[in-house]
Design a protein around this motif. Structure first.
Motif, PDB file in Angstrom:
ATOM      1  N   ARG A 355       0.820  -1.201   0.000  1.00  0.00           N
ATOM      2  CA  ARG A 355       0.000   0.000   0.000  1.00  0.00           C
ATOM      3  C   ARG A 355       0.862   1.263   0.000  1.00  0.00           C
ATOM      4  N   SER A 356       2.004   1.192   0.655  1.00  0.00           N
ATOM      5  CA  SER A 356       2.866   2.369   0.756  1.00  0.00           C
ATOM      6  C   SER A 356       3.535   2.646  -0.581  1.00  0.00           C
ATOM      7  N   GLU A 357       3.685   3.928  -0.910  1.00  0.00           N
ATOM      8  CA  GLU A 357       4.333   4.337  -2.150  1.00  0.00           C
ATOM      9  C   GLU A 357       5.808   4.673  -1.945  1.00  0.00           C
ATOM     10  N   THR A 358       6.317   4.517  -0.728  1.00  0.00           N
ATOM     11  CA  THR A 358       7.725   4.795  -0.463  1.00  0.00           C
ATOM     12  C   THR A 358       8.576   3.614  -0.903  1.00  0.00           C
ATOM     13  N   TYR A 359       9.885   3.845  -0.973  1.00  0.00           N
ATOM     14  CA  TYR A 359      10.823   2.810  -1.410  1.00  0.00           C
ATOM     15  C   TYR A 359      10.852   1.667  -0.400  1.00  0.00           C
ATOM     16  N   GLN A 360      10.687   0.438  -0.884  1.00  0.00           N
ATOM     17  CA  GLN A 360      10.598  -0.748  -0.028  1.00  0.00           C
ATOM     18  C   GLN A 360      11.963  -1.437   0.048  1.00  0.00           C
ATOM     19  N   GLU A 361      12.723  -1.098   1.094  1.00  0.00           N
ATOM     20  CA  GLU A 361      14.092  -1.616   1.182  1.00  0.00           C
ATOM     21  C   GLU A 361      14.133  -3.115   1.417  1.00  0.00           C
ATOM     22  N   ASP A 362      13.098  -3.685   2.027  1.00  0.00           N
ATOM     23  CA  ASP A 362      13.140  -5.117   2.329  1.00  0.00           C
ATOM     24  C   ASP A 362      13.021  -5.985   1.078  1.00  0.00           C
ATOM     25  N   ILE A 363      12.423  -5.450  -0.002  1.00  0.00           N
ATOM     26  CA  ILE A 363      12.328  -6.252  -1.235  1.00  0.00           C
ATOM     27  C   ILE A 363      13.342  -5.793  -2.280  1.00  0.00           C
ATOM     28  N   TYR A 364      14.079  -4.732  -1.994  1.00  0.00           N
ATOM     29  CA  TYR A 364      15.120  -4.253  -2.910  1.00  0.00           C
ATOM     30  C   TYR A 364      16.448  -4.115  -2.174  1.00  0.00           C
ATOM     31  N   PRO A 365      17.105  -5.229  -1.842  1.00  0.00           N
ATOM     32  CA  PRO A 365      18.435  -5.127  -1.233  1.00  0.00           C
ATOM     33  C   PRO A 365      19.463  -4.630  -2.250  1.00  0.00           C
ATOM     34  N   MET A 366      20.683  -4.397  -1.787  1.00  0.00           N
ATOM     35  CA  MET A 366      21.770  -4.038  -2.703  1.00  0.00           C
ATOM     36  C   MET A 366      21.916  -5.135  -3.752  1.00  0.00           C
ATOM     37  N   THR A 367      22.066  -4.730  -4.996  1.00  0.00           N
ATOM     38  CA  THR A 367      22.046  -5.682  -6.109  1.00  0.00           C
ATOM     39  C   THR A 367      23.229  -5.425  -7.035  1.00  0.00           C
ATOM     40  N   PRO A 368      23.710  -6.437  -7.788  1.00  0.00           N
ATOM     41  CA  PRO A 368      24.806  -6.206  -8.738  1.00  0.00           C
ATOM     42  C   PRO A 368      24.470  -5.094  -9.718  1.00  0.00           C
ATOM     43  N   GLY A 369      25.412  -4.151  -9.867  1.00  0.00           N
ATOM     44  CA  GLY A 369      25.174  -2.974 -10.682  1.00  0.00           C
ATOM     45  C   GLY A 369      25.787  -3.064 -12.058  1.00  0.00           C
ATOM     46  N   THR A 370      26.051  -1.902 -12.642  1.00  0.00           N
ATOM     47  CA  THR A 370      26.530  -1.826 -14.025  1.00  0.00           C
ATOM     48  C   THR A 370      28.023  -1.537 -14.112  1.00  0.00           C
ATOM     49  N   GLU A 371      28.742  -1.692 -12.996  1.00  0.00           N
ATOM     50  CA  GLU A 371      30.188  -1.478 -12.984  1.00  0.00           C
ATOM     51  C   GLU A 371      30.891  -2.823 -12.837  1.00  0.00           C
ATOM     52  N   PRO A 372      31.855  -3.137 -13.711  1.00  0.00           N
ATOM     53  CA  PRO A 372      32.586  -4.412 -13.563  1.00  0.00           C
ATOM     54  C   PRO A 372      33.519  -4.382 -12.366  1.00  0.00           C
ATOM     55  N   ALA A 373      33.679  -5.542 -11.738  1.00  0.00           N
ATOM     56  CA  ALA A 373      34.572  -5.648 -10.579  1.00  0.00           C
ATOM     57  C   ALA A 373      36.001  -5.980 -10.981  1.00  0.00           C
ATOM     58  N   LEU A 374      36.197  -6.523 -12.192  1.00  0.00           N
ATOM     59  CA  LEU A 374      37.516  -6.984 -12.627  1.00  0.00           C
ATOM     60  C   LEU A 374      37.757  -6.596 -14.076  1.00  0.00           C
ATOM     61  N   THR A 375      39.041  -6.507 -14.420  1.00  0.00           N
ATOM     62  CA  THR A 375      39.441  -6.402 -15.826  1.00  0.00           C
ATOM     63  C   THR A 375      39.680  -7.813 -16.355  1.00  0.00           C
ATOM     64  N   PRO A 376      39.668  -8.007 -17.669  1.00  0.00           N
ATOM     65  CA  PRO A 376      39.925  -9.350 -18.205  1.00  0.00           C
ATOM     66  C   PRO A 376      41.267  -9.933 -17.746  1.00  0.00           C
ATOM     67  N   ASP A 377      42.303  -9.120 -17.707  1.00  0.00           N
ATOM     68  CA  ASP A 377      43.622  -9.623 -17.295  1.00  0.00           C
ATOM     69  C   ASP A 377      43.610 -10.090 -15.850  1.00  0.00           C
ATOM     70  N   GLU A 378      42.896  -9.341 -14.983  1.00  0.00           N
ATOM     71  CA  GLU A 378      42.826  -9.746 -13.576  1.00  0.00           C
ATOM     72  C   GLU A 378      42.117 -11.078 -13.437  1.00  0.00           C
ATOM     73  N   TRP A 379      40.976 -11.228 -14.118  1.00  0.00           N
ATOM     74  CA  TRP A 379      40.236 -12.485 -13.988  1.00  0.00           C
ATOM     75  C   TRP A 379      41.020 -13.648 -14.580  1.00  0.00           C
ATOM     76  N   LEU A 380      41.661 -13.445 -15.717  1.00  0.00           N
ATOM     77  CA  LEU A 380      42.422 -14.520 -16.345  1.00  0.00           C
ATOM     78  C   LEU A 380      43.629 -14.919 -15.523  1.00  0.00           C
ATOM     79  N   SER A 381      44.141 -14.001 -14.697  1.00  0.00           N
ATOM     80  CA  SER A 381      45.287 -14.320 -13.837  1.00  0.00           C
ATOM     81  C   SER A 381      44.869 -15.079 -12.583  1.00  0.00           C
ATOM     82  N   GLY A 382      43.560 -15.260 -12.362  1.00  0.00           N
ATOM     83  CA  GLY A 382      43.092 -16.062 -11.236  1.00  0.00           C
ATOM     84  C   GLY A 382      42.387 -15.289 -10.145  1.00  0.00           C
ATOM     85  N   VAL A 383      42.167 -13.993 -10.329  1.00  0.00           N
ATOM     86  CA  VAL A 383      41.522 -13.182  -9.300  1.00  0.00           C
ATOM     87  C   VAL A 383      40.006 -13.366  -9.390  1.00  0.00           C
ATOM     88  N   ASN A 384      39.371 -13.544  -8.217  1.00  0.00           N
ATOM     89  CA  ASN A 384      37.910 -13.584  -8.132  1.00  0.00           C
ATOM     90  C   ASN A 384      37.442 -12.441  -7.240  1.00  0.00           C
TER      91      ASN A 384
END
Length: 475
Positions: A355-384
């Motif tokens: 019923r509330s029109e405010t932002y519902q934090e309980d159904i919208y937790p922090m979620t994966p965004g549009t910024e990559p966490a690694l470069t290809p070289d980092e991931w290929l070198s074994g970094v997770n």
């Protein structure tokens, strides 16, 4: 699925599906009639892409999301492939970059201009050749930019580094066609379902098989990692040919944790998992309904919630990323349903009634965004590294500032695992072979006609010479 009483509290117990009105659908689209078990649809916060029916090659439409309604028959297409397009996927970090694969054995990367296409696009920013047969599946890495996986009918999975435009790894452990690819949350593991009735969990950078299940009672068709829970869910067919789902521990595939029969229909079951809400959606190819469940950490693990029903059967489903949802309407998931018979793409929103029109934090937790966490070289070198999270309250309309730069390619050979993938030219598609055959037949007929004309002329000259010699004047 067997009925059981639901005496549990859940904030998603009353989630319901809401189909968009006709003016908010995409109408008049010649959806492909290909029987490949893919979705033929990809969507992000800006564009909707649909594989279309076409003659003389493969093509797909790219439509801005705000351009709803009827699409003109001459609407511009992406049409650079020489064979049917089998799969398309948007780059998760650059919203105007889309990858496609085709029966012409190629993978191509396309850059869509701002505002969509104004004319047909035939030139890709990057063409990738490495498979020897048609390419059926694509999958972007979830945390690393410019890492793309492709699976072909040559039973191989290639890992492409798009910064150099070359494959950096070939996974060659499958003995039949690969049906599905799925990364875990940080992209350190890859699960595959194969036509050889085996479920595998791989370390993608080394190609090493960590776990393998021989599915005798449960023939796997699709597999998906359940976020960071260290579990897998598969959909498939039981030994009695009923549709079935199974839950697995990724560290032990000797036996499934649970197996549940769904129904006796024949269409393939597509699983979709939302790691933020822990909800699982099951949509059958050719069905009109979408079932949804909640995944728990304890038995019975799977709790049935509800079912969205529609009379129109679906050929495939595109899924909107989290940052493209309407949080003001408490929308937690959105499908784009392909209805082939009507040439229609219908958005379906899964909504938590509040019923509330405010932002519902309980159904919208922090979620994966549009910024990559690694470069290809980092991931290929074994970094997770875990994905970089974002809040939908503050940044869900934020655009990524990353720009794709196509590499300058001078290298003529592609050597992976000591094998030159381009040593032999990839075989041509059936359409190309037919066109070559007919061209050769036309050339043969033309040459025969020329020889026949020359033969007739020679005979005429011989007859003229004979008449000349027998004439009275020469005697």
């Amino acid at each position: 699925m067997s009925w059981r009483p639901q005496y549990r509290s859940s904030k998603f117990r009353n989630v319901y599906g809401k189909a968009a009105s006709r003016e908010h659908c995409f109408d008049g689209i010649p959806i492909t009639k290909n029987v490949q078990d893919n979705h033929f649809c990809a969507v992000n916060a800006r564009f909707l892409a649909i594989v279309t029916e076409s003659a003389g090659g493969g093509s797909f439409l790219v439509i801005p999301l705000e351009q709803t309604g009827r699409i003109e028959p001459n609407y511009p297409k992406v049409c650079g492939h020489q064979g049917n397009v089998l799969d398309i996927k948007w780059n998760p970090f650059i919203e105007n970059i889309i990858a496609s694969c085709s029966e012409d054995t190629s993978v191509r990367i396309w850059e869509i201009p701002e505002g969509g296409l104004k004319r047909n696009m035939t030139e890709a920013v990057l063409e990738l050749y490495g498979h020897s047969r048609r390419v059926g599946l694509l999958e972007w890495h979830p945390t690393t930019n410019n890492i793309l996986l492709s699976a072909g009918y040559d039973y191989k999975v290639l890992i492409w580094n798009l910064e150099v435009g070359e494959p950096v790894k070939m996974i060659d452990c499958h003995s039949d066609v690969i049906l599905c690819l799925s990364f875990n949350a940080d992209g350190s593991l890859l699960a595959t379902a194969c036509k050889d009735k085996r479920l595998r969990v791989l370390e993608p950078r080394s190609g090493r098989v960590l776990q393998e299940a021989s599915c005798k009672n449960h023939r796997v068709n699709r597999v998906v990692f359940l976020g960071s829970t260290k579990r897998l869910l598969t959909t498939g067919v039981s030994r009695w040919n009923t549709r079935q789902i199974a839950l697995w521990d990724q560290d032990d595939l000797s036996m499934p944790l649970i197996e549940e029969e769904i129904d006796g229909l024949s269409g393939l079951l597509f699983p979709f998992y939302d790691a933020d809400t822990h909800m699982l959606y099951l949509a059958g190819k050719g069905d009109g309904n979408i079932r949804y469940y909640e995944i728990g950490s304890e038995k019975p693990y799977l709790s049935y919630l509800m079912e969205f029903r529609s009379p129109a059967p679906q050929k495939g489903l595109g899924v909107m990323p989290k940052h493209g949802l309407d949080v003001s309407a408490c929308e937690v998931f959105r499908f784009y349903k392909l209805i082939t018979l009507k040439g229609l793409i219908e958005p379906i929103s899964m909504i938590v009634p509040r019923r509330s029109e405010t932002y519902q934090e309980d159904i919208y937790p922090m979620t994966p965004g549009t910024e990559p966490a690694l470069t290809p070289d980092e991931w290929l070198s074994g970094v997770n590294r875990d994905p970089i999270l974002m809040s939908l309250k503050e940044g869900y309309k934020r655009n990524s500032k990353i720009v794709f730069k196509a590499p300058v390619r001078e290298k003529k050979s592609v050597v992976v695992n000591g094998i030159d993938l381009l040593e032999n030219v990839p075989p041509r598609t059936e359409n190309e072979l037919l066109r070559m055959f007919f061209r050769q037949q036309d050339e043969i007929r033309r040459l025969k006609d020329e020889l026949s004309q020359k033969d007739i002329r020679i005979r005429q000259l011989q007859l003229e010479l004979k008449n000349f010699r027998n004439s009275p004047k020469n005697n």
